[in-house]
Design an enzyme around this catalytic site. Structure first.
Site, PDB file in Angstrom:
ATOM      1  N   TYR A 136       0.820  -1.204   0.000  1.00 30.25           N
ATOM      2  CA  TYR A 136       0.000   0.000   0.000  1.00 30.25           C
ATOM      3  C   TYR A 136       0.860   1.262   0.000  1.00 30.25           C
ATOM      4  CZ  TYR A 136      -4.412  -2.425   1.043  1.00 30.25           C
ATOM      5  OH  TYR A 136      -5.530  -3.200   0.981  1.00 30.25           O
ATOM      6  N   LYS A 186       3.733 -15.142   3.603  1.00 29.81           N
ATOM      7  CA  LYS A 186       4.045 -15.922   2.397  1.00 29.81           C
ATOM      8  C   LYS A 186       5.568 -16.104   2.382  1.00 29.81           C
ATOM      9  CE  LYS A 186       2.774 -17.829  -1.574  1.00 29.81           C
ATOM     10  NZ  LYS A 186       1.946 -19.044  -1.678  1.00 29.81           N
ATOM     11  N   ASP A 218      -2.133 -18.519   1.527  1.00 28.06           N
ATOM     12  CA  ASP A 218      -3.052 -19.307   0.689  1.00 28.06           C
ATOM     13  C   ASP A 218      -3.729 -20.392   1.525  1.00 28.06           C
ATOM     14  OD1 ASP A 218      -0.483 -20.390   0.885  1.00 28.06           O
ATOM     15  OD2 ASP A 218      -0.418 -21.157  -1.169  1.00 28.06           O
ATOM     16  N   ASP A 242      -6.417  -7.404   4.429  1.00 31.24           N
ATOM     17  CA  ASP A 242      -7.558  -6.846   3.696  1.00 31.24           C
ATOM     18  C   ASP A 242      -8.374  -7.974   3.079  1.00 31.24           C
ATOM     19  OD1 ASP A 242      -9.163  -4.912   2.339  1.00 31.24           O
ATOM     20  OD2 ASP A 242      -7.974  -5.235   0.523  1.00 31.24           O
ATOM     21  N   ASP A 246     -12.337  -9.715   4.407  1.00 26.94           N
ATOM     22  CA  ASP A 246     -13.572  -9.818   3.602  1.00 26.94           C
ATOM     23  C   ASP A 246     -14.043 -11.270   3.565  1.00 26.94           C
ATOM     24  OD1 ASP A 246     -13.501  -7.069   2.904  1.00 26.94           O
ATOM     25  OD2 ASP A 246     -14.132  -7.492   0.851  1.00 26.94           O
TER      26      ASP A 246
HETATM   27  C1  LIG Z   1     -10.592   1.112   0.191  1.00 27.29           C
HETATM   28  C2  LIG Z   1      -9.346   0.358   0.477  1.00 27.29           C
HETATM   29  C3  LIG Z   1      -8.165   1.275   0.339  1.00 27.29           C
HETATM   30  C4  LIG Z   1      -9.367  -0.333   1.851  1.00 27.29           C
HETATM   31  C5  LIG Z   1      -8.096  -1.154   2.065  1.00 27.29           C
HETATM   32  O1  LIG Z   1      -7.664  -1.857   1.152  1.00 27.29           O
HETATM   33  O2  LIG Z   1      -7.537  -1.056   3.151  1.00 27.29           O
HETATM   34  C6  LIG Z   1     -10.552  -1.258   2.113  1.00 27.29           C
HETATM   35  O3  LIG Z   1     -10.591  -2.344   1.252  1.00 27.29           O
HETATM   36  C7  LIG Z   1     -10.554  -1.709   3.557  1.00 27.29           C
HETATM   37  O4  LIG Z   1     -10.636  -2.910   3.783  1.00 27.29           O
HETATM   38  O5  LIG Z   1     -10.534  -0.852   4.447  1.00 27.29           O
HETATM   39 MG   LIG Z   2     -11.017  -4.157   2.237  1.00 26.56          MG
END
Ligand SMILES: CC(C)[C@H](C(=O)O)[C@@H](O)C(=O)O
Ligand SMILES: [Mg+2]
Ligand SMILES: NC(=O)c1ccc[n+]([C@@H]2O[C@H](COP(=O)([O-])OP(=O)(O)OC[C@H]3O[C@@H](n4cnc5c(N)ncnc54)[C@H](O)[C@@H]3O)[C@@H](O)[C@H]2O)c1
Length: 347
Positions: A136, A186, A218, A242, A246
């Site tokens: 990032y 990794k 993975d 990240d 999710d």
């Molecule tokens: C929008 C993006 C920059 C952000 C990240 O990748 O950190 C989002 O996906 C999160 O999870 O907060």
């Molecule tokens: Mg995210």
């Protein structure tokens, strides 16, 4: 206590409005709010996704409550002007490096999980994600390579101090829970991950009471689906965290259920749902506000010293779900405001 209220784009303002209703009932005028422009909303109003006026509120505030950023109208903008730069700029500018993303299944949502109920019911973990480094924030760009072709690059980089400070947050979080820390990397391929693993092992000497394990990312993605109950605390880098968070959200029922805290070294924090601005459902009253309401509870617990009030909000969310309220992501038809109503009624 001052809260920087940063609704942002898409469903951000919709979910923040419900969190605000809940906070008004639970803590009332012990909190004051100053609203700031972020994301596409800020770009459209003043030409920058993170205006100095917003940073000024954020620096002064005791905590930040953030909705989401991201606006399809801004997709073609150069990177530094994109809405997403607002959240990255806040994390970097305020040294918010420790992103805690708890994933727990409310028993009432066993039917909403992507996993079989008996597998899903075991999920109760925290992902500790580093948010000031990694690809990032490494050197990045698009250049022409020796073959004359365009080449994109994002350097993955962590220095040892960045790794040790997030490792300590991981160990402390595990110590306060079930005492198990899994470091995800990794290291079979990446030098960055090899250093990560070495430093985590060095830091572990200070935490003999915490059981440390290592897992490749993975495999971790697979294990989260196969047997999420094996994890207590996961510590990992910015990009892996990240993605895994999710994924964990769907194990716990929905992306609309997972809150987060991103803390600096003094527990000043930014609180936000893990999801984005969801342009596909924005403005339709379909957004699940519970992740944001639960983020507000985390804010009371971690930054504002109000743990009893945080407990009250979490209990009210559980009670609302037990009462049968469900937004579309949870398989129901209730609106964003009706979920807020149900939490208020439970309070
Ligand atoms: C929008 C993006 C920059 C952000 C990240 O990748 O950190 C989002 O996906 C999160 O999870 O907060
Ligand atoms: Mg995210
Ligand atoms: N922290 C943040 O502000 C943040 C986080 C992730 C993505 N984003 C941005 O948001 C924009 C959209 O990204 P995306 O579509 O990849 O991810 P997203 O999280 O916004 O949406 C992914 C899917 O989940 C659904 N969803 C998300 N939140 C929901 C909620 N509360 N209730 C019900 N359904 C929900 C959406 O409708 C969509 O189908 C992009 O600009 C992205 O960069 C911002």
């Amino acid at each position: 206590m001052l809260i920087a209220l940063l609704p942002g784009d898409g469903i951000g303002p919709e979910v923040i409005a419900q969190a605000r209703r809940v906070l008004d009932v639970v803590v009332g005028d012990r909190l004051t709010y100053e609203e700031g422009l972020v994301g596409g909303a800020a770009y459209k109003a003043v030409g920058h996704p993170l205006p100095e006026a917003t940073m000024e509120i954020a620096r002064r505030a005791d905590a930040l409550l953030f909705g989401a950023v991201g606006d399809p109208d801004c997709d073609a903008l150069e990177r530094r002007l994109r809405p997403e730069q607002a959240i990255l700029g806040l994390r970097a500018g305020l040294s918010l490096f420790a992103n805690l993303r708890p994933a727990k299944l409310f028993p009432e949502l066993a039917d909403a999980s992507a996993l079989r109920p008996e597998v899903a019911s075991a999920i109760d973990l925290v992902i500790v994600r580093e948010t000031n480094g990694d690809v990032y924030f490494g050197e990045k760009g698009i250049r022409t390579n020796a073959a004359g072709r365009r080449e994109g690059y994002d350097i993955m980089c962590y220095d040892e101090d960045e790794v040790s400070r997030i490792a300590r947050v991981g160990f402390e979080t595990a110590r306060a829970r079930r005492g198990k820390l899994c470091s995800v990397d990794k290291a079979n391929v990446l030098e960055t991950s090899q250093l990560w693993r070495d430093v985590v092992i060095e830091v572990s000497a200070d935490y003999p009471d915490v059981q440390l394990s290592h897992m490749y990312v993975d495999n971790a993605a697979m294990q989260l689906v196969r047997n999420p109950g094996q994890f207590d605390v996961i510590v990992t880098g910015n990009l892996f965290g990240d993605i895994l968070s999710d994924q964990a959200s769907m194990c716990a029922g929905s992306i609309g259920m997972l809150p987060s805290a991103t803390l600096d070294a003094n527990n000043k924090g930014l609180y936000e749902p893990i999801h984005g601005s969801a342009p596909d459902i924005a403005g339709q009253g379909k957004a699940n506000p519970l992740a944001t309401i639960l983020s507000a509870a985390m804010m009371l617990r971690y930054s504002l010293g109000l743990p009893a009030e945080a407990d009250r909000i979490e209990a009210a969310v559980a009670k609302a779900l037990a009462g049968g309220v469900r937004s579309p992501d949870l398989g129901g038809t209730h609106t964003t405001a009706q979920l807020g109503d149900a939490v208020l009624a439970a309070l």
